[in-house]
Design a protein around this motif. Structure first.
Motif, short mmCIF file in Angstrom:
data_model
loop_
_atom_site.label_atom_id
_atom_site.label_comp_id
_atom_site.label_asym_id
_atom_site.label_seq_id
_atom_site.Cartn_x
_atom_site.Cartn_y
_atom_site.Cartn_z
N GLY A 177 49.40 38.03 14.38
CA GLY A 177 48.71 36.94 15.02
C GLY A 177 48.26 37.23 16.44
O GLY A 177 47.75 36.33 17.12
N VAL A 178 48.40 38.47 16.91
CA VAL A 178 48.02 38.82 18.27
C VAL A 178 46.61 39.38 18.29
O VAL A 178 46.09 39.86 17.27
CB VAL A 178 49.01 39.82 18.92
N MET A 179 45.98 39.34 19.47
CA MET A 179 44.63 39.84 19.65
C MET A 179 44.63 40.94 20.71
O MET A 179 45.45 40.94 21.62
CB MET A 179 43.71 38.70 20.08
N ILE A 180 43.71 41.88 20.57
CA ILE A 180 43.54 42.94 21.56
C ILE A 180 42.67 42.40 22.69
O ILE A 180 41.60 41.83 22.43
CB ILE A 180 42.89 44.19 20.93
N ASP A 181 43.12 42.54 23.92
CA ASP A 181 42.36 41.96 25.02
C ASP A 181 41.18 42.86 25.42
O ASP A 181 41.06 44.00 24.99
CB ASP A 181 43.25 41.64 26.23
N GLU A 182 40.29 42.30 26.23
CA GLU A 182 39.04 42.98 26.57
C GLU A 182 39.27 44.31 27.25
O GLU A 182 38.58 45.30 26.94
CB GLU A 182 38.18 42.07 27.46
N GLU A 183 40.21 44.36 28.18
CA GLU A 183 40.44 45.62 28.90
C GLU A 183 40.84 46.74 27.95
O GLU A 183 40.34 47.88 28.07
CB GLU A 183 41.54 45.42 29.95
N GLU A 184 41.71 46.45 27.00
CA GLU A 184 42.14 47.48 26.05
C GLU A 184 41.01 47.87 25.10
O GLU A 184 40.88 49.03 24.72
CB GLU A 184 43.38 47.01 25.27
N LEU A 185 40.18 46.90 24.70
CA LEU A 185 39.03 47.24 23.85
C LEU A 185 38.08 48.19 24.58
O LEU A 185 37.56 49.14 23.98
CB LEU A 185 38.29 45.97 23.44
N ARG A 186 37.85 47.93 25.86
CA ARG A 186 36.98 48.82 26.64
C ARG A 186 37.58 50.22 26.72
O ARG A 186 36.86 51.23 26.59
CB ARG A 186 36.75 48.24 28.03
N LYS A 187 38.88 50.29 26.93
CA LYS A 187 39.53 51.59 26.99
C LYS A 187 39.47 52.31 25.64
O LYS A 187 39.28 53.53 25.58
CB LYS A 187 40.99 51.42 27.43
N LEU A 188 39.64 51.56 24.55
CA LEU A 188 39.56 52.17 23.22
C LEU A 188 38.16 52.70 22.94
O LEU A 188 38.00 53.79 22.36
CB LEU A 188 39.97 51.14 22.15
#
Length: 389
Positions: A177-188
């Protein structure tokens, strides 16, 4: 005497589903309260059903193009162009038979036998079956309970190998039920460009998010980012699980081979189901909004109920309709707790170990059921924990 028949190595080694094993155990009992299935308890919205009926009455019962009819692909492209701020057209869309075939096509487009793909742990177990069928290697990325089971780019970078061709992410997550936040998506995304791998993002719960959040796809991070394949379906957002309507969205170069592979798998999705899909994307949104509002009430009920039981705890789900409850305070492991709960209180949940080794000490609770069923299950869980002393 005929020679002994032997199964293929693929069939013999195919990973068994611990979720399916729990379903089989549940079948041995009567009167079980089930919080196991990730399936909406709502009916498909009427305007979607009517679109399918109209298509059938119009005689649209023959084969369609492998990639899907242009009108459906264009509707999907318009929808995500608006949401992601990215110029898409029908060349960016592949229609599939459910989210699972969409995932298989995405994996097949980028993985060769012997390649590595990183998969979070815990994660949806069917990922591993498909990776196994392709002869690729699933490299586990353990997620930490202490860190709220949040995937980070640092976690991924630490597990990359010279053979890594893809990283599979799921946000909102089943079972967490958790979501990946914007900062981590940018890093990925940055890491994918630097290390030459594709991000395969399972976003089937992208419409089911809570507390005023907006889902953020890796496809929306940067319009110049091209190392992604988004897997999605209409099953969860529109209560269409049995319609088997899925799709992949990605750069045209990655999507281009998928229709050829579709020809050898399922050929095509029926036209009347695709017409229903167009109605889902282009029709009124009120039914989906009401469903999400109901899920949020159910989420609040189950979070309060679990936290009100001594020895149990949980993180508050940000999306999807699953809660990953921490049962370590009872002194029992995942399987022992789930089996004992079924035997003693006739309440069925899924042990966290069904989703990977990092799920030990947790259980997955689906709150896609109605509130009365959820409350009955919570009463049974409370009674079982009380028995444990």
């Amino acid at each position: 005497m005929s020679p002994e028949f032997s199964l293929s190595k693929l069939a013999s080694d195919y990973p068994a589903s611990a979720i399916r094993a729990m379903f089989e155990r549940v079948a041995a009992y009567e009167g079980v309260t089930k919080l196991t299935v990730g399936e909406p308890d709502f009916d498909t919205p009427e305007h979607i059903v009517e679109a399918a009926i109209a298509s059938l009455r119009a005689g649209e019962t023959r084969y369609s193009a492998n990639a899907g009819i242009p009108e459906f692909r264009e509707a999907i492209a318009r929808h995500y162009s608006a949401r992601w701020g990215r110029a898409l057209d029908d060349r960016n869309v592949m229609v599939a038979v459910g989210g699972m075939e969409a995932l298989l096509l995405a994996l097949s487009a980028v993985l060769d036998r012997g390649d590595d793909i990183l998969v979070p742990d815990p994660a949806y177990p069917n990922y591993h079956g498909q990776i196994h069928m392709l002869g690729a290697n699933a490299v586990q990325v353990p997620l930490s309970a202490a860190a709220g089971f949040r995937l980070t780019a640092a976690d991924v970078e630490a597990r990359l190998t010279p053979r890594t061709r893809a990283v599979l992410v799921n946000s909102p997550s089943n079972p967490l039920g958790v979501m990946i936040d914007e900062e981590e998506l940018r890093k990925l995304a940055k890491l994918a460009d630097e290390r030459n791998f594709v991000l395969i993002s399972d976003e089937v719960y992208d419409r089911i998010v809570y507390d005023g959040r907006q889902h953020l796809s890796v496809a929306a991070i940067d319009p110049n980012f091209e190392r992604f394949l988004i897997v999605n379906s209409l099953s969860k957002s529109y209560a269409m699980t049995g319609w088997r309507s899925g799709f992949v969205v990605g750069p045209a170069a990655l999507v281009e081979p998928m229709p050829r592979m579709q020809e050898g798998i399922t050929s095509c999705l029926p036209v009347f189901i695709q017409r229903a899909g167009i109605a889902a994307f282009e029709g009124p949104d009120e039914a989906t909004i009401r469903m999400v509002e109901a899920y949020e009430r159910r989420r609040n009920l189950v979070v309060a109920g679990i936290r009100g039981i001594s020895g149990l705890d949980c993180i508050t789900p940000e999306g999807a309709f699953y809660l990953f409850a921490d049962v370590r305070g009872t002194g029992q492991g995942s399987d022992e707790f789930a089996n004992g709960l079924l035997e003693r209180q006739r309440v069925a949940v899924i042990p966290g170990t069904a989703f990977g080794a990092s799920g030990e000490g947790f259980i997955r609770i689906s709150f896609a059921a109605n509130e009365a069923t959820i409350q009955q299950a919570l009463d049974g869980i409370g009674a079982y924990v009380a028995e444990l002393g």
